[in-house]
Write a protein that holds these residues in place. Structure first.
Motif, PDB file in Angstrom:
ATOM      1  N   ASP A 381       0.825  -1.205   0.000  1.00  0.00           N
ATOM      2  CA  ASP A 381       0.000   0.000   0.000  1.00  0.00           C
ATOM      3  C   ASP A 381       0.866   1.265   0.000  1.00  0.00           C
ATOM      4  OD1 ASP A 381      -2.892  -1.016   0.394  1.00  0.00           O
ATOM      5  OD2 ASP A 381      -1.757  -2.123   1.882  1.00  0.00           O
ATOM      6  N   ASP A 382       2.088   1.139   0.449  1.00  0.00           N
ATOM      7  CA  ASP A 382       3.021   2.276   0.481  1.00  0.00           C
ATOM      8  C   ASP A 382       4.433   1.700   0.513  1.00  0.00           C
ATOM      9  OD1 ASP A 382       4.033   4.815   0.563  1.00  0.00           O
ATOM     10  OD2 ASP A 382       3.481   5.218   2.661  1.00  0.00           O
ATOM     11  N   TYR A 383       5.337   2.304  -0.231  1.00  0.00           N
ATOM     12  CA  TYR A 383       6.717   1.818  -0.186  1.00  0.00           C
ATOM     13  C   TYR A 383       7.670   2.982  -0.433  1.00  0.00           C
ATOM     14  CZ  TYR A 383       7.212   1.860  -5.321  1.00  0.00           C
ATOM     15  OH  TYR A 383       7.282   2.228  -6.629  1.00  0.00           O
ATOM     16  N   ARG A 384       8.922   2.768  -0.063  1.00  0.00           N
ATOM     17  CA  ARG A 384       9.970   3.782  -0.233  1.00  0.00           C
ATOM     18  C   ARG A 384      11.275   3.073  -0.544  1.00  0.00           C
ATOM     19  NH1 ARG A 384      10.055   9.262  -1.185  1.00  0.00           N
ATOM     20  NH2 ARG A 384      11.833  10.299  -0.181  1.00  0.00           N
ATOM     21  N   SER A 385      11.945   3.508  -1.599  1.00  0.00           N
ATOM     22  CA  SER A 385      13.230   2.945  -1.986  1.00  0.00           C
ATOM     23  C   SER A 385      14.176   4.092  -2.315  1.00  0.00           C
ATOM     24  CB  SER A 385      13.069   2.011  -3.192  1.00  0.00           C
ATOM     25  OG  SER A 385      14.323   1.490  -3.599  1.00  0.00           O
ATOM     26  N   VAL A 386      15.182   4.312  -1.451  1.00  0.00           N
ATOM     27  CA  VAL A 386      16.107   5.433  -1.626  1.00  0.00           C
ATOM     28  C   VAL A 386      17.524   4.986  -1.288  1.00  0.00           C
ATOM     29  CG1 VAL A 386      14.419   7.268  -1.198  1.00  0.00           C
ATOM     30  CG2 VAL A 386      15.627   6.231   0.718  1.00  0.00           C
ATOM     31  N   HIS A 387      18.507   5.732  -1.819  1.00  0.00           N
ATOM     32  CA  HIS A 387      19.906   5.518  -1.495  1.00  0.00           C
ATOM     33  C   HIS A 387      20.372   6.615  -0.552  1.00  0.00           C
ATOM     34  CE1 HIS A 387      21.025   2.929  -5.261  1.00  0.00           C
ATOM     35  NE2 HIS A 387      20.073   2.401  -4.511  1.00  0.00           N
ATOM     36  N   PHE A 388      21.098   6.205   0.486  1.00  0.00           N
ATOM     37  CA  PHE A 388      21.685   7.156   1.431  1.00  0.00           C
ATOM     38  C   PHE A 388      23.208   7.060   1.324  1.00  0.00           C
ATOM     39  CE2 PHE A 388      17.486   6.921   3.337  1.00  0.00           C
ATOM     40  CZ  PHE A 388      17.299   8.211   3.826  1.00  0.00           C
ATOM     41  N   THR A 389      23.848   8.226   1.361  1.00  0.00           N
ATOM     42  CA  THR A 389      25.311   8.277   1.378  1.00  0.00           C
ATOM     43  C   THR A 389      25.767   9.146   2.542  1.00  0.00           C
ATOM     44  OG1 THR A 389      25.329  10.186  -0.126  1.00  0.00           O
ATOM     45  CG2 THR A 389      25.519   7.984  -1.122  1.00  0.00           C
ATOM     46  N   LYS A 390      27.022   8.974   2.897  1.00  0.00           N
ATOM     47  CA  LYS A 390      27.610   9.715   4.021  1.00  0.00           C
ATOM     48  C   LYS A 390      28.953  10.277   3.574  1.00  0.00           C
ATOM     49  CE  LYS A 390      29.519   8.869   8.640  1.00  0.00           C
ATOM     50  NZ  LYS A 390      29.769   7.843   9.668  1.00  0.00           N
ATOM     51  N   ALA A 402       8.402  -1.598   2.612  1.00  0.00           N
ATOM     52  CA  ALA A 402       7.092  -1.794   1.986  1.00  0.00           C
ATOM     53  C   ALA A 402       6.079  -2.020   3.098  1.00  0.00           C
ATOM     54  CB  ALA A 402       7.115  -2.979   1.033  1.00  0.00           C
ATOM     55  N   TRP A 403       5.033  -1.202   3.119  1.00  0.00           N
ATOM     56  CA  TRP A 403       4.023  -1.277   4.187  1.00  0.00           C
ATOM     57  C   TRP A 403       2.698  -1.766   3.610  1.00  0.00           C
ATOM     58  CZ3 TRP A 403      -0.669   1.339   5.172  1.00  0.00           C
ATOM     59  CH2 TRP A 403      -1.179   1.142   6.463  1.00  0.00           C
ATOM     60  N   TYR A 404       2.038  -2.646   4.386  1.00  0.00           N
ATOM     61  CA  TYR A 404       0.764  -3.236   3.986  1.00  0.00           C
ATOM     62  C   TYR A 404      -0.291  -2.902   5.035  1.00  0.00           C
ATOM     63  CZ  TYR A 404       3.702  -6.046   0.887  1.00  0.00           C
ATOM     64  OH  TYR A 404       4.606  -6.448  -0.054  1.00  0.00           O
ATOM     65  N   ALA A 405      -1.397  -2.340   4.589  1.00  0.00           N
ATOM     66  CA  ALA A 405      -2.482  -2.031   5.516  1.00  0.00           C
ATOM     67  C   ALA A 405      -3.207  -3.292   5.975  1.00  0.00           C
ATOM     68  CB  ALA A 405      -3.476  -1.063   4.864  1.00  0.00           C
ATOM     69  N   TRP A 463      14.144  -7.461   7.864  1.00  0.00           N
ATOM     70  CA  TRP A 463      13.274  -8.020   8.899  1.00  0.00           C
ATOM     71  C   TRP A 463      11.834  -7.630   8.610  1.00  0.00           C
ATOM     72  CZ3 TRP A 463      16.173  -3.637   9.581  1.00  0.00           C
ATOM     73  CH2 TRP A 463      15.527  -2.492  10.042  1.00  0.00           C
ATOM     74  N   PHE A 464      10.930  -8.266   9.326  1.00  0.00           N
ATOM     75  CA  PHE A 464       9.501  -7.995   9.192  1.00  0.00           C
ATOM     76  C   PHE A 464       9.028  -7.206  10.404  1.00  0.00           C
ATOM     77  CE2 PHE A 464      10.471 -12.075   7.208  1.00  0.00           C
ATOM     78  CZ  PHE A 464      10.057 -11.848   5.912  1.00  0.00           C
ATOM     79  N   GLU A 465       8.308  -6.120  10.145  1.00  0.00           N
ATOM     80  CA  GLU A 465       7.700  -5.316  11.209  1.00  0.00           C
ATOM     81  C   GLU A 465       6.265  -5.780  11.402  1.00  0.00           C
ATOM     82  OE1 GLU A 465       8.426  -2.639  13.207  1.00  0.00           O
ATOM     83  OE2 GLU A 465      10.548  -2.450  12.678  1.00  0.00           O
ATOM     84  N   THR A 491      -4.086  -6.088  11.013  1.00  0.00           N
ATOM     85  CA  THR A 491      -3.358  -7.018  10.149  1.00  0.00           C
ATOM     86  C   THR A 491      -2.341  -6.271   9.284  1.00  0.00           C
ATOM     87  OG1 THR A 491      -5.139  -6.873   8.495  1.00  0.00           O
ATOM     88  CG2 THR A 491      -5.234  -8.707  10.058  1.00  0.00           C
ATOM     89  N   ASP A 492      -1.936  -5.079   9.739  1.00  0.00           N
ATOM     90  CA  ASP A 492      -0.940  -4.320   8.993  1.00  0.00           C
ATOM     91  C   ASP A 492       0.466  -4.814   9.335  1.00  0.00           C
ATOM     92  OD1 ASP A 492      -1.731  -3.012  11.570  1.00  0.00           O
ATOM     93  OD2 ASP A 492       0.098  -1.879  11.180  1.00  0.00           O
ATOM     94  N   GLY A 493       1.433  -4.448   8.529  1.00  0.00           N
ATOM     95  CA  GLY A 493       2.811  -4.840   8.771  1.00  0.00           C
ATOM     96  C   GLY A 493       3.697  -4.354   7.632  1.00  0.00           C
ATOM     97  N   ALA A 494       4.988  -4.639   7.742  1.00  0.00           N
ATOM     98  CA  ALA A 494       5.923  -4.117   6.748  1.00  0.00           C
ATOM     99  C   ALA A 494       7.150  -5.010   6.636  1.00  0.00           C
ATOM    100  CB  ALA A 494       6.341  -2.693   7.113  1.00  0.00           C
ATOM    101  N   LEU A 495       7.858  -4.830   5.534  1.00  0.00           N
ATOM    102  CA  LEU A 495       9.178  -5.413   5.314  1.00  0.00           C
ATOM    103  C   LEU A 495      10.173  -4.266   5.234  1.00  0.00           C
ATOM    104  CD1 LEU A 495      11.216  -7.679   4.416  1.00  0.00           C
ATOM    105  CD2 LEU A 495      10.530  -7.119   2.065  1.00  0.00           C
ATOM    106  N   VAL A 496      11.264  -4.377   5.981  1.00  0.00           N
ATOM    107  CA  VAL A 496      12.318  -3.360   5.961  1.00  0.00           C
ATOM    108  C   VAL A 496      13.611  -4.031   5.509  1.00  0.00           C
ATOM    109  CG1 VAL A 496      13.541  -1.574   7.264  1.00  0.00           C
ATOM    110  CG2 VAL A 496      11.191  -2.189   7.899  1.00  0.00           C
ATOM    111  N   ARG A 497      14.297  -3.388   4.568  1.00  0.00           N
ATOM    112  CA  ARG A 497      15.525  -3.972   4.025  1.00  0.00           C
ATOM    113  C   ARG A 497      16.590  -2.890   3.841  1.00  0.00           C
ATOM    114  NH1 ARG A 497      14.520  -5.890  -1.583  1.00  0.00           N
ATOM    115  NH2 ARG A 497      15.347  -3.849  -2.187  1.00  0.00           N
TER     116      ARG A 497
END
Length: 533
Positions: A381-390, A402-405, A463-465, A491-497
């Motif tokens: 239902d909602d996702y975000r894919s970005v690159h971070f640098t330092k 990726a979040w699922y309602a 991991w799974f949230e 029953t919502d939840g998410a995958l974080v990578r």
């Protein structure tokens, strides 16, 4: 079904009997109570993989009537009917848990258990226990749990792709395999195209089950016939891939459209069935008693109508009346007894507003958008894919969430399934407890992995949230999904990578240090977008 006379009066009035009335009440109550599970079946049957589903109850019914001929009408009282009542109570309990959790597939599973219980109530334990083959066959109309389906599909798809490429190499066709992507030079067959033939695995499994039940032979023959369905289907799909490759190589890709449409149809199914008959014919050579394939299959359908007419001989036993009242009671009282949660509104921020700066880490470039086909499979239902640098670091860390309602009808897909299909090999995978490292109050379990494609190597944390829990194992995530659905209705939840490349000449420890630093920065703002409470 029990306590019946050997001669029944003729005419439609013979159907107006008390036993059949209480049976109808029990079935009506079950239809209302298990309605959500039946709705889930109707939805699943619209998918190509389960389009055979409507035939399964019919075939199971025919198997039951055929087996019923082995048990003549018995005038005596049936004992141990109450075992069936206990089974029905278990089915009601399982169905209730499924309804509370909002997972309709569980309700569908409970329906099959209820059917088995009803047969035990009708015939008693001594006779009813023999009817397990038609009841077990009903399992083939059910959709597999999502986790099992994707794991099994990914594994079978990889085998099909590898076998197809092996056949092509035998035929001197230049080909390269990367995961489930088959590169023919003039054409690339992706996993979805390469393995659409696997949609016939489930109906062929059902057919092989019936085939094994009807086969007159040793038990090990029946087991071979039952277990042969999956290898035969995978083999045929591999042949399909190889033929497609030969056509593309010798005649051009324009030949593939007609071939694919034709070969994805009933050709695969019929060929698999013929191979199953051929296997049965070969196994007959190992039987002491010589017979033909038609003699080896018990295809006698005479008298099925008479067996169906035995319904009118159902007697109103105490167990049957109790079952009818139980089903009527739960069907009518459930809407009033079950907790009313209404529409669950989860307060959260959109991932589009996820911070562009986390400590010293800054977002590099715009957020990445997934290919529409991949996004559709992901189903988030909602996702975000970005690159971070330092500043001062030579590489980046990819942050993906990726979040699922609502995960009750699907949910997250484990990277263990998705990565191999994209050509990535999981070189190393370990579940790790990061609770002490992160100084966390509750368990913090993640998966740490190294993946590679050619000379490119990446280190991954994921991991799974699940309602504030950090879970590494996908089956555990599904368990907590059910628990949360029952206790809170959520029953919502998410995958974080988190992913970072392992540069040439860089140690794995250096790459992991980047992930650890990014992990510590990520868990702070994450609850705003993936709420735990």
């Amino acid at each position: 079904m029990s306590d019946i006379s050997t001669e029944a009066p003729k005419g439609w009035t013979t159907w107006l009997v008390p036993g059949l009335f209480w049976l109808a009440i029990a079935i009506l109550g079950a239809a209302v109570f298990f309605a959500e599970g039946l709705d889930a079946l109707l939805v699943a049957w619209q998918l190509p993989e389960y389009s055979h589903g409507p035939l399964i109850p019919i075939l199971s019914g025919l198997l039951f009537l055929r087996q019923l001929k082995e048990f003549p009408i018995d005038q005596g009282a049936k004992r141990n009917r109450w075992i069936g009542v206990l089974v029905i109570l278990a089915a009601i309990g399982l169905g209730g848990l499924g309804r509370l959790a909002g997972i309709n597939d569980i309700v569908a599973y409970a329906t099959i258990l209820w059917v088995g219980g009803l047969l035990l109530v009708s015939f008693g334990w001594s006779t009813g226990k023999h009817f397990w083959p038609p009841v077990l066959h009903l399992v083939y109309m059910l959709p597999l749990p999502g986790v099992l389906y994707y794991k099994m599909s990914a594994w079978l798809q990889l085998i099909s792709s590898e076998l197809g490429v092996w056949f092509l190499k035998l035929l001197a066709v230049p080909v390269f395999l990367e995961g489930n992507i088959i590169d023919l030079g003039v054409l690339k067959l992706h996993v979805a195209e390469a393995c659409s033939g696997l949609r016939y695995l489930f109906p062929i499994l059902s057919f092989s089950y019936i085939f094994a039940v009807l086969y007159r032979g040793p038990m090990w023959h029946k087991a071979v016939l039952l277990l042969a369905a999956a290898p035969i289907t995978v083999l045929m799909n591999s042949v399909r891939i190889a033929v497609a490759g030969v056509l593309a190589d010798r005649f051009g890709i324009e030949w593939l459209d007609g071939f694919t449409h034709f070969f994805e149809g009933w050709v695969i199914f019929i060929t698999c069935i013929l191979l199953l008959f051929l296997l049965a014919r070969i196994m007959l050579f190992f039987q002491p008693e010589k017979m033909t394939i038609t003699e080896a299959l018990d295809l006698d359908t005479d008298g099925l109508g008479q067996q169906f007419a035995r319904l009118r001989l159902t007697q109103p036993s105490a167990a049957m009346i109790t079952t009818a009242f139980m089903m009527l009671a739960v069907a009518l009282s459930w809407p009033h007894l079950a907790p009313t949660r209404g529409e669950m509104t989860i307060e959260r921020e959109s991932l589009a507003s996820f911070p562009r700066r986390l400590g010293e880490w800054r977002q590099q470039g715009p957020a990445q958008r997934l290919d529409p086909g991949i996004a559709n499979v992901l189903g988030a239902d909602d996702y975000r894919s970005v690159h971070f640098t330092k500043p001062g670091t030579s590489s980046y860390v990819e942050f993906f969430v990726a979040w699922y309602a609502d995960q009750s009808q699907g949910g997250v897909h484990s990277p263990e399934i998705c990565l191999p299909g994209g050509g990535w090999e999981i070189a190393w995978l370990e579940r790790s407890d990061m609770t002490q490292v992160m100084n966390w109050d509750t368990p913090f379990d993640i998966n740490r992995a190294i993946i590679q494609k050619g000379e490119t190597r990446m280190m991954v944390y994921y991991w799974f949230e699940q309602k504030g829990r950090k879970i590494a194992w996908d089956f555990a995530a599904k368990y907590w999904l059910m628990v949360d659905g029952i206790t809170t209705g959520r029953t919502d939840g998410a995958l974080v990578r988190l992913t970072t490349p392992i540069e040439r000449g860089e140690t794995e420890a250096a790459a992991e240090a980047r992930l650890m630093e990014m992990l510590e920065e990520t868990v702070g703002p994450l609850p705003r977008f993936v709420p735990g409470i």
